[in-house]
Design a protein around this motif. Sequence first.
Motif, PDB file in Angstrom:
ATOM      1  N   TYR A 139      46.042  49.853  32.532  1.00  0.00           N
ATOM      2  CA  TYR A 139      44.821  49.785  31.753  1.00  0.00           C
ATOM      3  C   TYR A 139      43.745  49.038  32.535  1.00  0.00           C
ATOM      4  CZ  TYR A 139      41.802  49.410  27.747  1.00  0.00           C
ATOM      5  OH  TYR A 139      40.741  49.530  26.896  1.00  0.00           O
ATOM      6  N   LEU A 140      42.527  49.561  32.511  1.00  0.00           N
ATOM      7  CA  LEU A 140      41.404  48.898  33.165  1.00  0.00           C
ATOM      8  C   LEU A 140      40.493  48.309  32.098  1.00  0.00           C
ATOM      9  CD1 LEU A 140      40.616  51.543  35.928  1.00  0.00           C
ATOM     10  CD2 LEU A 140      41.841  49.381  36.175  1.00  0.00           C
ATOM     11  N   PHE A 141      40.096  47.058  32.284  1.00  0.00           N
ATOM     12  CA  PHE A 141      39.226  46.378  31.340  1.00  0.00           C
ATOM     13  C   PHE A 141      37.759  46.651  31.662  1.00  0.00           C
ATOM     14  CE2 PHE A 141      43.118  43.854  31.501  1.00  0.00           C
ATOM     15  CZ  PHE A 141      43.448  43.825  30.156  1.00  0.00           C
ATOM     16  N   HIS A 142      36.900  46.518  30.650  1.00  0.00           N
ATOM     17  CA  HIS A 142      35.452  46.659  30.858  1.00  0.00           C
ATOM     18  C   HIS A 142      34.975  45.409  31.600  1.00  0.00           C
ATOM     19  CE1 HIS A 142      31.369  47.963  30.203  1.00  0.00           C
ATOM     20  NE2 HIS A 142      31.072  46.751  29.768  1.00  0.00           N
ATOM     21  N   ASP A 143      35.015  45.477  32.913  1.00  0.00           N
ATOM     22  CA  ASP A 143      34.684  44.345  33.781  1.00  0.00           C
ATOM     23  C   ASP A 143      34.533  44.900  35.191  1.00  0.00           C
ATOM     24  OD1 ASP A 143      34.258  41.766  34.750  1.00  0.00           O
ATOM     25  OD2 ASP A 143      35.979  40.917  33.692  1.00  0.00           O
ATOM     26  N   THR A 144      34.323  44.016  36.147  1.00  0.00           N
ATOM     27  CA  THR A 144      34.191  44.475  37.534  1.00  0.00           C
ATOM     28  C   THR A 144      35.549  44.887  38.077  1.00  0.00           C
ATOM     29  OG1 THR A 144      34.547  42.273  38.466  1.00  0.00           O
ATOM     30  CG2 THR A 144      32.262  42.884  37.954  1.00  0.00           C
ATOM     31  N   VAL A 145      35.510  45.701  39.109  1.00  0.00           N
ATOM     32  CA  VAL A 145      36.746  46.095  39.791  1.00  0.00           C
ATOM     33  C   VAL A 145      37.464  44.837  40.269  1.00  0.00           C
ATOM     34  CG1 VAL A 145      37.693  47.287  41.807  1.00  0.00           C
ATOM     35  CG2 VAL A 145      35.849  48.358  40.484  1.00  0.00           C
ATOM     36  N   GLU A 146      36.700  43.899  40.854  1.00  0.00           N
ATOM     37  CA  GLU A 146      37.286  42.657  41.376  1.00  0.00           C
ATOM     38  C   GLU A 146      38.030  41.898  40.282  1.00  0.00           C
ATOM     39  OE1 GLU A 146      35.741  38.434  43.261  1.00  0.00           O
ATOM     40  OE2 GLU A 146      34.722  40.290  43.852  1.00  0.00           O
ATOM     41  N   ASN A 147      37.422  41.751  39.087  1.00  0.00           N
ATOM     42  CA  ASN A 147      38.074  41.012  38.009  1.00  0.00           C
ATOM     43  C   ASN A 147      39.272  41.758  37.439  1.00  0.00           C
ATOM     44  OD1 ASN A 147      36.509  38.735  38.201  1.00  0.00           O
ATOM     45  ND2 ASN A 147      34.999  39.453  36.725  1.00  0.00           N
ATOM     46  N   GLY A 152      45.872  40.096  37.554  1.00  0.00           N
ATOM     47  CA  GLY A 152      47.265  39.784  37.900  1.00  0.00           C
ATOM     48  C   GLY A 152      47.443  38.397  38.462  1.00  0.00           C
ATOM     49  N   ASN A 153      46.369  37.805  38.998  1.00  0.00           N
ATOM     50  CA  ASN A 153      46.415  36.453  39.560  1.00  0.00           C
ATOM     51  C   ASN A 153      45.028  35.841  39.436  1.00  0.00           C
ATOM     52  OD1 ASN A 153      46.608  34.094  41.001  1.00  0.00           O
ATOM     53  ND2 ASN A 153      47.181  35.051  42.952  1.00  0.00           N
ATOM     54  N   PRO A 154      44.768  35.131  38.323  1.00  0.00           N
ATOM     55  CA  PRO A 154      43.426  34.586  38.072  1.00  0.00           C
ATOM     56  C   PRO A 154      42.897  33.684  39.180  1.00  0.00           C
ATOM     57  CG  PRO A 154      44.811  34.380  36.119  1.00  0.00           C
ATOM     58  CD  PRO A 154      45.703  34.832  37.243  1.00  0.00           C
ATOM     59  N   ASN A 155      43.775  33.121  40.006  1.00  0.00           N
ATOM     60  CA  ASN A 155      43.336  32.217  41.073  1.00  0.00           C
ATOM     61  C   ASN A 155      43.171  32.906  42.421  1.00  0.00           C
ATOM     62  OD1 ASN A 155      43.428  29.950  39.311  1.00  0.00           O
ATOM     63  ND2 ASN A 155      45.644  29.912  39.537  1.00  0.00           N
ATOM     64  N   ALA A 156      43.283  34.224  42.442  1.00  0.00           N
ATOM     65  CA  ALA A 156      43.189  34.963  43.711  1.00  0.00           C
ATOM     66  C   ALA A 156      41.796  34.823  44.318  1.00  0.00           C
ATOM     67  CB  ALA A 156      43.514  36.432  43.486  1.00  0.00           C
TER      68      ALA A 156
END
Length: 196
Positions: A139-147, A152-156
């Motif tokens: 599933y893709l969220f309504h956000d940037t591709v980067e986000n 999967g790793n908020p600190n990436a």
Amino acid sequence: MLDMFSFMIFGSVEAMNNAAHVLEVIDATLDKLDGIEHADMIDKDGKAISLQNADIAFRDVTFSYDTVPVLRNISFSIPQSSTTAIIGPSGSGKTTICNLIARFYDVDSGEVTVGGENVRNMTCDSLLRNISMVFQKVYLFHDTVENNIRFGNPNATQKEIIEAAKKAQCHDFITALPDGYETVIGEGGSTMSGGG
């Protein structure tokens, strides 16, 4: 420290089409495991095992859902750091193979090993810390591709995100988008095309 093993199943061209479906998968998995009790039951006889490698092997594995046979006497090995594609028609057992590796189900006969250890001998934590699964429906969220990648790793870091995209062979596609990694995509990937 052992690198996390990633296992991908290629089943459709729409692989980038859906990451909230992952939440549905997690819920379904928890239902299948009967929540914490099943995990505790697995851990009761399991040992915290530190793996020396991430080779996966199926040895004469047979598995059925209730009375419906899905896999019969299946044997194969997947060496660590290799890329393996399991392809086949819907219902041929591709997802079942992943579920057995992660021990969401136990085999009827035969054995599944990771790093030479039978998954039945491992605690959930010692097994699952060595496995990363990429589901067919993401599933893709309504956000940037980067986000979406960062989910999967908020600190990436951005460098890690780009490296992950390159490993997934998506970097060229992403950089061709109007705003590259900053391109905002619609919920569920509604503004993306799977191609034709």
